[in-house]
Design an enzyme around this catalytic site. Structure first.
Site, PDB file in Angstrom:
ATOM      1  N   GLU A 124       0.522   2.443  -5.534  1.00 30.95           N
ATOM      2  CA  GLU A 124       0.796   1.859  -4.215  1.00 30.95           C
ATOM      3  C   GLU A 124      -0.485   1.465  -3.483  1.00 30.95           C
ATOM      4  O   GLU A 124      -1.583   1.866  -3.872  1.00 30.95           O
ATOM      5  CB  GLU A 124       1.613   2.830  -3.359  1.00 30.95           C
ATOM      6  CG  GLU A 124       0.884   4.122  -3.033  1.00 30.95           C
ATOM      7  CD  GLU A 124       1.418   4.808  -1.779  1.00 30.95           C
ATOM      8  OE1 GLU A 124       1.427   4.184  -0.705  1.00 30.95           O
ATOM      9  OE2 GLU A 124       1.805   5.988  -1.883  1.00 30.95           O
ATOM     10  N   LYS A 139       3.878  16.632   1.854  1.00 30.01           N
ATOM     11  CA  LYS A 139       3.105  17.436   2.814  1.00 30.01           C
ATOM     12  C   LYS A 139       4.053  18.090   3.796  1.00 30.01           C
ATOM     13  O   LYS A 139       5.090  17.504   4.143  1.00 30.01           O
ATOM     14  CB  LYS A 139       2.176  16.519   3.602  1.00 30.01           C
ATOM     15  CG  LYS A 139       1.098  15.877   2.778  1.00 30.01           C
ATOM     16  CD  LYS A 139       0.069  15.241   3.701  1.00 30.01           C
ATOM     17  CE  LYS A 139      -1.085  14.674   2.914  1.00 30.01           C
ATOM     18  NZ  LYS A 139      -0.858  13.287   2.475  1.00 30.01           N
TER      19      LYS A 139
HETATM   20  N1  PSU Z   1       2.531  10.707   2.583  1.00 31.32           N
HETATM   21  C1  PSU Z   1       1.333  11.054   2.101  1.00 31.32           C
HETATM   22  N2  PSU Z   1       0.446  10.073   1.820  1.00 31.32           N
HETATM   23  C2  PSU Z   1       0.735   8.743   2.017  1.00 31.32           C
HETATM   24  C3  PSU Z   1       2.010   8.393   2.521  1.00 31.32           C
HETATM   25  C4  PSU Z   1       2.875   9.405   2.786  1.00 31.32           C
HETATM   26  O1  PSU Z   1       1.056  12.220   1.921  1.00 31.32           O
HETATM   27  O2  PSU Z   1      -0.110   7.888   1.774  1.00 31.32           O
HETATM   28  C5  PSU Z   1       2.363   6.948   2.703  1.00 31.32           C
HETATM   29  C6  PSU Z   1       3.092   6.408   1.461  1.00 31.32           C
HETATM   30  O3  PSU Z   1       2.807   5.042   1.307  1.00 31.32           O
HETATM   31  C7  PSU Z   1       4.546   6.603   1.839  1.00 31.32           C
HETATM   32  C8  PSU Z   1       4.504   6.255   3.307  1.00 31.32           C
HETATM   33  O4  PSU Z   1       5.446   5.776   1.135  1.00 31.32           O
HETATM   34  O5  PSU Z   1       3.284   6.803   3.782  1.00 31.32           O
HETATM   35  C9  PSU Z   1       5.679   6.803   4.056  1.00 31.32           C
HETATM   36  O6  PSU Z   1       5.645   6.337   5.377  1.00 31.32           O
HETATM   37  P1  PSU Z   1       6.875   6.646   6.337  1.00 31.32           P
HETATM   38  O7  PSU Z   1       6.841   8.137   6.553  1.00 31.32           O
HETATM   39  O8  PSU Z   1       6.575   5.874   7.581  1.00 31.32           O
HETATM   40  O9  PSU Z   1       8.111   6.199   5.632  1.00 31.32           O
END
Ligand code: PSU
Ligand code: MN
Length: 301
Positions: A25, A160
């Site tokens: 990603e 996390k």
């Molecule tokens: N959690 C992490 N590292 C990340 C992300 C999430 O520990 O880099 C990033 C990923 O790209 C994930 C996105 O798909 O954040 C999720 O964002 P949201 O919670 O806004 O859906």
């Protein structure tokens, strides 16, 4: 092939020859780490996949094209632009592509583009999930919905505890997404190897991961599979230290009234600042570890 998709030459060649390919990603590059460590890490992860005998396909939206496979220059461009690049989830793709703009792909959109290109395995750090307090905010990452509908195996280091891990597992169960622990019965919590929550199944070999995924598709169940791979022991962090940093970041986020797509990037950046370089080092180590496993699984497919 989808007219909006652009597969790089090395990735197209590998797919045509049936060689292993691993998707990566780009939100982790633009929003997940600071420059220049983000670019260095992205290139290192690609190199680790190549060393393991697979072809890396870093995914992003560039100039309105859905790209599977980036050049080092494109990675540098996204990394330098950082949070100025739109964090692109499923709902963002129509307008971004119609306007010919750039977007950094989350787990959701990386899965979408990987599936369009015919890539089955995707390695990252952490996924989005059900946020703490979601019972009032309804903040649930689109990543969970995507895992239920798009046929890509996502290999991560768990989630996390900025998230409510228990509710995240409940949501995945409802949506029929298998949550596999690689060599563990316990869901890893990204920086630490343990979370106190159990995964659905423990699997110990890349062959078995590939075979379960194949069976899922052949049965016509569709959707993805979540593989959680614990951070290597030597990089795992002290639970009390990381939990305190996460609690502080979550509280600041609430006090500042940060909402929507800004929430996760805010929390990630604050945790990194509060813990200094330690969490960044752990983050890099676990992504590399996941990339190597993904290359082995892709080779079994
Ligand atoms: N959690 C992490 N590292 C990340 C992300 C999430 O520990 O880099 C990033 C990923 O790209 C994930 C996105 O798909 O954040 C999720 O964002 P949201 O919670 O806004 O859906
Ligand atoms: Mn959200």
């Amino acid at each position: 092939m989808n007219k909006y998709l652009s597969v790089s030459a090395p990735v197209a060649e590998a797919l045509a020859k049936g060689k292993p390919v691993v998707a990566l990603e780009s939100t982790i590059i633009s929003h997940g780490m600071p420059y220049p460590q983000n670019v260095e890490t992205a290139l290192k992860v690609e190199a680790a996949i190549r060393e393991a005998g697979a072809v890396p396909a870093t995914v992003a939206v560039i100039g309105g094209k859905l790209k599977a496979g980036l050049t080092p220059e494109e990675i540098e461009y996204l990394g330098k632009k950082g949070t100025a690049v739109t964090k692109a989830s499923r709902r963002d793709l129509p307008v971004l592509v119609a306007r010919g703009e750039d977007g950094a792909t989350t787990v959701t959109t990386t899965m979408i583009i990987a599936a369009m290109a015919g890539i089955k395995v995707f390695a990252t750090g952490g996924i989005g999930g059900v946020h703490r307090g979601a019972e009032t905010t309804m903040d649930i990452s689109a990543d969970l919905e995507e895992l239920s509908r798009t046929p890509v195996m996502v290999i991560c280091a768990g989630a996390k505890s900025i998230l409510d891990l228990g509710l995240t597992l409940e949501y995945l169960e409802t949506k029929g997404v298998p949550v596999i622990g690689y060599g563990t019965e316990e869901l890893p919590a990204f920086y630490t190897r343990k979370s106190g929550f159990r995964v659905d199944y423990r699997v110990d070999t890349p062959e078995e991961l590939a075979s379960a995924f194949k069976v899922k598709q052949e049965m016509g169940l569709g959707g993805g599979m979540l593989v959680t791979n614990p951070i290597p022991e030597e990089y795992s962090m002290d639970k009390a230290v990381i939990d305190a940093a996460i609690d502080q970041a979550v509280e600041e986020c609430r006090l500042k009234g940060i909402r929507g797509k800004e929430t996760t990037p805010f929390l990630l950046a604050r945790i990194k600042d509060i813990t200094g370089g330690d969490s960044l080092e752990a983050n890099i180590a676990l992504v590399l570890n996941n990339a190597r496993l993904a290359a082995r699984v892709a080779a079994c497919m």
